[in-house]
Design a protein around this motif. Structure first.
Motif, mmCIF file in Angstrom:
data_model
loop_
_atom_site.group_PDB
_atom_site.id
_atom_site.type_symbol
_atom_site.label_atom_id
_atom_site.label_comp_id
_atom_site.label_asym_id
_atom_site.label_seq_id
_atom_site.Cartn_x
_atom_site.Cartn_y
_atom_site.Cartn_z
ATOM 1 N N THR A 172 -1.043 17.810 -4.242
ATOM 2 C CA THR A 172 -2.235 17.060 -3.895
ATOM 3 C C THR A 172 -1.997 16.098 -2.744
ATOM 4 O OG1 THR A 172 -1.611 15.381 -5.477
ATOM 5 C CG2 THR A 172 -3.076 17.106 -6.259
ATOM 6 N N GLY A 173 -0.735 15.841 -2.441
ATOM 7 C CA GLY A 173 -0.451 14.823 -1.441
ATOM 8 C C GLY A 173 -0.677 13.429 -1.980
ATOM 9 N N VAL A 174 -0.906 13.330 -3.266
ATOM 10 C CA VAL A 174 -1.149 12.019 -3.859
ATOM 11 C C VAL A 174 0.006 11.679 -4.779
ATOM 12 C CG1 VAL A 174 -2.655 10.642 -5.276
ATOM 13 C CG2 VAL A 174 -3.604 12.400 -3.819
ATOM 14 N N MET A 175 0.552 10.527 -4.562
ATOM 15 C CA MET A 175 1.621 10.061 -5.431
ATOM 16 C C MET A 175 0.952 9.258 -6.521
ATOM 17 S SD MET A 175 4.909 10.273 -5.270
ATOM 18 C CE MET A 175 6.096 9.659 -6.428
ATOM 19 N N PHE A 206 -10.780 10.126 -5.004
ATOM 20 C CA PHE A 206 -11.277 9.864 -3.656
ATOM 21 C C PHE A 206 -10.435 10.595 -2.611
ATOM 22 C CE2 PHE A 206 -11.260 7.022 0.128
ATOM 23 C CZ PHE A 206 -12.592 7.131 0.462
ATOM 24 N N SER A 207 -9.120 10.621 -2.838
ATOM 25 C CA SER A 207 -8.242 11.191 -1.813
ATOM 26 C C SER A 207 -8.354 12.706 -1.705
ATOM 27 C CB SER A 207 -6.793 10.798 -2.099
ATOM 28 O OG SER A 207 -6.485 11.119 -3.432
ATOM 29 N N SER A 255 -11.523 6.491 5.860
ATOM 30 C CA SER A 255 -10.857 5.709 4.824
ATOM 31 C C SER A 255 -9.918 6.630 4.073
ATOM 32 C CB SER A 255 -11.863 5.138 3.833
ATOM 33 O OG SER A 255 -12.813 4.354 4.493
ATOM 34 N N SER A 256 -8.750 6.128 3.760
ATOM 35 C CA SER A 256 -7.851 6.944 2.952
ATOM 36 C C SER A 256 -6.936 6.026 2.161
ATOM 37 C CB SER A 256 -7.025 7.863 3.836
ATOM 38 O OG SER A 256 -6.168 7.089 4.629
ATOM 39 N N THR A 257 -6.388 6.556 1.113
ATOM 40 C CA THR A 257 -5.442 5.794 0.310
ATOM 41 C C THR A 257 -4.522 6.778 -0.397
ATOM 42 O OG1 THR A 257 -5.196 4.316 -1.565
ATOM 43 C CG2 THR A 257 -7.149 5.688 -1.556
ATOM 44 N N ASP A 258 -3.285 6.342 -0.617
ATOM 45 C CA ASP A 258 -2.335 7.190 -1.338
ATOM 46 C C ASP A 258 -2.482 7.024 -2.842
ATOM 47 O OD1 ASP A 258 -1.252 8.156 0.938
ATOM 48 O OD2 ASP A 258 0.349 6.679 1.056
ATOM 49 N N LEU A 271 -5.831 -1.850 -1.347
ATOM 50 C CA LEU A 271 -5.252 -0.509 -1.218
ATOM 51 C C LEU A 271 -6.036 0.357 -0.248
ATOM 52 C CD1 LEU A 271 -3.964 0.426 -4.750
ATOM 53 C CD2 LEU A 271 -2.704 -0.158 -2.716
ATOM 54 N N LEU A 272 -7.249 -0.061 0.124
ATOM 55 C CA LEU A 272 -7.978 0.693 1.147
ATOM 56 C C LEU A 272 -7.823 0.057 2.516
ATOM 57 C CD1 LEU A 272 -9.964 1.623 -1.540
ATOM 58 C CD2 LEU A 272 -10.573 3.043 0.402
ATOM 59 N N PRO A 327 3.209 3.655 -2.675
ATOM 60 C CA PRO A 327 3.633 3.895 -4.059
ATOM 61 C C PRO A 327 5.152 3.958 -4.207
ATOM 62 C CG PRO A 327 2.564 5.837 -3.114
ATOM 63 C CD PRO A 327 2.488 4.773 -2.083
ATOM 64 N N THR A 329 -10.555 -3.544 5.245
ATOM 65 C CA THR A 329 -11.544 -3.219 4.214
ATOM 66 C C THR A 329 -11.568 -4.311 3.152
ATOM 67 O OG1 THR A 329 -11.354 -0.864 4.600
ATOM 68 C CG2 THR A 329 -12.161 -1.534 2.445
ATOM 69 N N ARG A 334 0.836 -1.212 0.000
ATOM 70 C CA ARG A 334 0.000 0.000 0.000
ATOM 71 C C ARG A 334 0.862 1.249 0.000
ATOM 72 N NH1 ARG A 334 -2.459 -3.128 3.609
ATOM 73 N NH2 ARG A 334 -1.918 -1.921 5.448
ATOM 74 N N VAL A 345 -13.960 3.420 -6.092
ATOM 75 C CA VAL A 345 -14.140 2.975 -4.709
ATOM 76 C C VAL A 345 -15.516 2.338 -4.520
ATOM 77 C CG1 VAL A 345 -14.290 3.741 -2.308
ATOM 78 C CG2 VAL A 345 -12.504 4.658 -3.790
#
Lengths: 362, 420
Positions: free
Chosen positions: A358-361, B137-138, B85-88, A246-247, A113, A251, A111, B96
């Protein structure tokens, strides 16, 4: 696959229309397939003895090259194309596909990246195998003995890391990651020690340590094809479950996937694919890390699209890198790992900067 | 769906986390699961979802033991909404929600069917996330994400929705929106709901029944007005609360007082003469400072009466809106005899309760210390044309001490104690 509801799209007032290929992933994957075929064909023609590449007194024309591909134009050309170039391009494709697919699976299992196919110790284990083969007098890059030893040591290392990360039948990925890092550091020292005593043999080991496809031959292609194809199919079959993983493991469980089984089968599959690639071609970095990233930007995180895209693009990527390694310096051949690291490092930094907003990779 | 849990116990490394829990949930019921941190609420949910698979024999889903179901059957029975809930990874909202279909897609090779897409669209529509179906989603807010997760839960087409503190990370409007949504689903689709909730008032407002866990045991289960009372809350949480009914909805709600132990009440005995809401803060702070109180005479329904009963102070009571009777007055004087100090709060004085002021004079005659709260202004709120003010002046002349506020009062009382 279309999941779009027109109502959902119409209700979106903020101009958040998804990119073209995200809405048409099948088209994108088909294009990647075409790209792979074209890349392979072009790459076969690239090189010292070919119509593309740095000058050489014996440079041949396209028609001569195509002729040679069909067995004409003399023994030397047939040998160059059929015994060296074609197996090499196929090997590059299979290794690139294996690393990219295994990297995608590892990033899902951890989980994270930032995970890559070597995270559970495959490369460090294989390096010990390869360098001890040199010390044992087995010629490092010729024949099957050295790759076999590298393969066995890679899997043994993975087993140790896996054992360290498993308590009571449950796989704890954090522990697994730290065990991988710790064991890699330890085995790195072992490799240094072996190299120190390897003397002259050390030079034979360099291309392997830096990652090279120069030793390509048909037997390698055949041996790598098995884990590459079987592994990719296995990972593909678990696409939906990997999404859920990944969640979070709980989950995933609550969605009917079995996270323990999933982690185990993915670790095993990725380890076999990576070990196969590393044993024959050495440590080729960054492919397994950045290719999944690049494809996620285009098709999104859904593994049912991501895995085929990453596998196909990983193959093309390494084929280009190899073509470049054969041509970038006239009369010399660079280990392909240098090329992938030279391209991959800066690109990775670019991704890091890009994700800061975005804080998203992705 | 009918869920029966009988004698469910669960141990973790030798520590009993759940002890012989038994309860049932009926079709379409909304059950709240409450209890302090570590009381076993989440563990109970995990036993139901079989994430902790050891205790499945104690659980019956529609008469079938949980261990006989397949993973997919369990996932299409219970859908879980976690705290957050969160995911990178860059999943879209649609991605989702589509994950909710995993338990229903039998083949690994099959692509998403038309039916799956319909179910997913309907789930997004109901929860109000269709409008941002393609957003990552994030990038959503906490409240939006929880709605997406509820949509995913609905896509599972479950028989029951299990929520594990779904509102902890939401602001108050998010909390209400979330709970309204869950209740709407509960009522419109008669979806059974089992929700772990921390907020007692939220639980009382939305749940049909509440189960209260304490140290792994089921302490109480029943309708909110039965389960939520100051005794059970004190037993389970160790917190003093006053339980009231919302005048508009008649839902019960709690008002926390303080965290304290009731044992430390053997301090100085003080009798408080009050009324009309003037005595509440005085009594609370005196109790906190360790005094042992009594109070009177108070009419039942007076807010000071309620306050004193919340604090479990002995009260000399009179029937609502009545004058102080002689019997009540006598009892009041008896209390004063037992006390070493008397406090007169700044209460409204009328003909009905004038006897309370006279009781203060009685105390002075008996040589008790008498403190009159002045609050900076006139000492009483006089409804009898100056008679009360005049009487208070007489009290002060006879030796009563005027104090500014409660802190001043406690200081002065401490002095008294030192002398005594």
């Amino acid at each position: 696959m279309r999941t779009g509801t027109s109502k959902a799209d119409a209700g979106q007032g903020r101009g958040h229309s998804s990119p073209f290929f995200r809405r048409n992933p099948v088209l994108f994957i088909i294009l990647l397939g075409v790209l792979l075929l074209v890349s392979a064909l072009v790459s076969v023609l690239v090189g010292t003895l070919g119509p593309i590449g740095p000058g050489h007194p014996e440079r041949i024309s396209f028609s001569q090259a195509v002729d040679a591909l069909f067995g004409g134009g003399g023994d030397m050309y047939v040998t160059v194309f059929w015994e060296l170039r074609i197996p090499r391009v196929l090997l590059a494709g299979l290794v690139g596909a294996s690393l990219a697919c295994a990297g995608t699976a590892m990033q899902a299992v951890f989980r994270n990246p930032m995970a890559d196919p070597f995270i559970i110790g495959v490369s460090s284990g294989a390096a010990v195998g390869a360098s001890s083969a040199g010390l044992l007098g087995l010629t490092a890059l010729v024949g099957v003995a050295a790759p076999a030893l590298a393969f066995v040591c890679a899997l043994a290392t993975v087993m140790v890391v896996y054992k360290m990360g498993t308590v009571g039948g449950r796989v704890y990925v954090d522990t697994l990651l730290l065990s991988g890092v710790a064991l890699a550091a330890f085995l790195g020292a072992v490799v240094s020690f072996l190299i120190y005593f390897a003397g002259e043999d050390y030079h034979q080991l360099i291309p392997w340590l830096l990652g090279s496809l120069a030793a390509a031959r048909w037997s390698y292609v055949a041996m790598i094809a098995v884990p590459a194809v079987a592994g990719t199919v296995t990972v593909l079959l678990f696409g939906r479950e990997l999404n859920a993983l990944l969640l979070g493991e709980e989950t995933a469980h609550n969605l009917g996937a079995d996270p323990e089984f999933l982690k185990k089968i993915m670790l095993m599959t990725a380890a076999l694919m990576t070990a196969g690639a590393v044993a024959f071609c050495g440590i080729i970095g960054f492919v397994g890390l950045i290719v999944p990233h690049m494809m996620r930007i285009v098709v999104g995180a859904d593994h049912r699209k991501l895995i085929p895209a990453a596998t196909l693009f990983g193959a093309s990527f390494l084929i280009w890198a190899d073509a470049l390694s054969r041509t970038v310096i006239q009369g010399e051949e660079l280990p392909v790992g240098i090329i992938t690291a030279l391209c991959g490092g800066p690109f990775f930094l670019y991704l890091l900067r890009r994700s800061r907003g975005t804080g998203v990779m992705s | 769906m009918k869920l029966e849990v009988s004698n469910l116990s669960y141990s973790f490394y030798g520590r009993k986390v759940l002890r012989e829990i038994s309860f049932e949930i009926g079709e379409g019921e909304f059950l709240g699961l409450m209890g302090p941190n570590g009381s076993g609420k989440t563990t109970l949910l995990r036993c139901l979802t079989r994430y902790l698979p050891e205790a499945t024999r104690a659980i019956l889903v529609d008469m079938k033991p949980l261990h006989t179901l397949s993973d997919r059957e369990v996932a299409s029975t219970f859908a879980v909404v976690p705290q957050s809930s969160s995911t990178d990874f860059p999943f879209t909202v649609k991605d989702v929600v589509l994950m909710g279909r995993i338990p229903h897609i039998r083949s690994r090779i099959a692509s998403t069917s038309r039916k799956d897409i319909e179910v997913v669209s309907a789930a997004m529509e109901v929860t109000g996330c269709a409008s941002f179906a393609d957003r990552p989603f994030s990038e959503l807010s906490g409240g939006e994400r929880q709605r997406v997760v509820i949509a995913r839960a609905l896509a599972q087409a479950p028989k029951a929705l299990l929520l594990d503190e779904p509102t902890v990370y939401l602001d108050i409007s998010g909390q209400l929106e979330m709970m309204d949504l869950v209740r709407r689903l509960n009522q419109e689709q008669s979806l059974t709901v089992l929700a772990v909730l921390h907020d007692i008032n939220l639980a009382a407002r939305y749940c049909d029944r509440i189960a209260l866990l304490s140290q792994g045991s089921l302490e109480a289960i029943g309708p909110p007005e039965e389960v939520i009372n100051s005794d059970t809350i004190l037993n389970v949480y160790g917190v003093d609360v006053a339980v009231r009914k919302d005048p508009f909805t008649h839902d019960v709600f709690v008002m926390p007082r303080t965290v304290r132990s009731r044992a430390s009440r053997d301090g100085m005995r003080v009798h408080v003469l009050c009324g009309g809401g003037s005595g509440g803060p005085v009594m609370r702070q005196l109790v906190d400072s360790g005094c042992s109180l009594s109070t009177g005479v108070l009419n039942v329904l007076d807010s000071d009466y309620e306050c004193a009963s919340d604090l479990q102070i002995p009260i000399v009571a009179e029937v609502p809106f009545a004058q102080i009777s002689d019997e009540a007055n006598d009892e009041n004087l008896k209390r004063i005899d037992e006390a070493s100090a008397v406090v007169v709060s700044r209460f409204p004085v009328g003909p009905g309760n004038f006897k309370n002021l006279e009781a203060a004079m009685y105390a002075l005659d008996k040589g008790k210390r008498v403190m009159v709260m002045s609050g900076g202004g006139p000492p009483s709120i006089d409804f009898i044309g100056g008679k009360a003010d005049a009487y208070i002046k007489r009290l002060v002349e006879a030796g009563a001490t005027l104090v500014e506020d409660v802190e001043d009062l406690i200081r002065q009382l401490a002095g008294t104690e030192a002398v005594a």
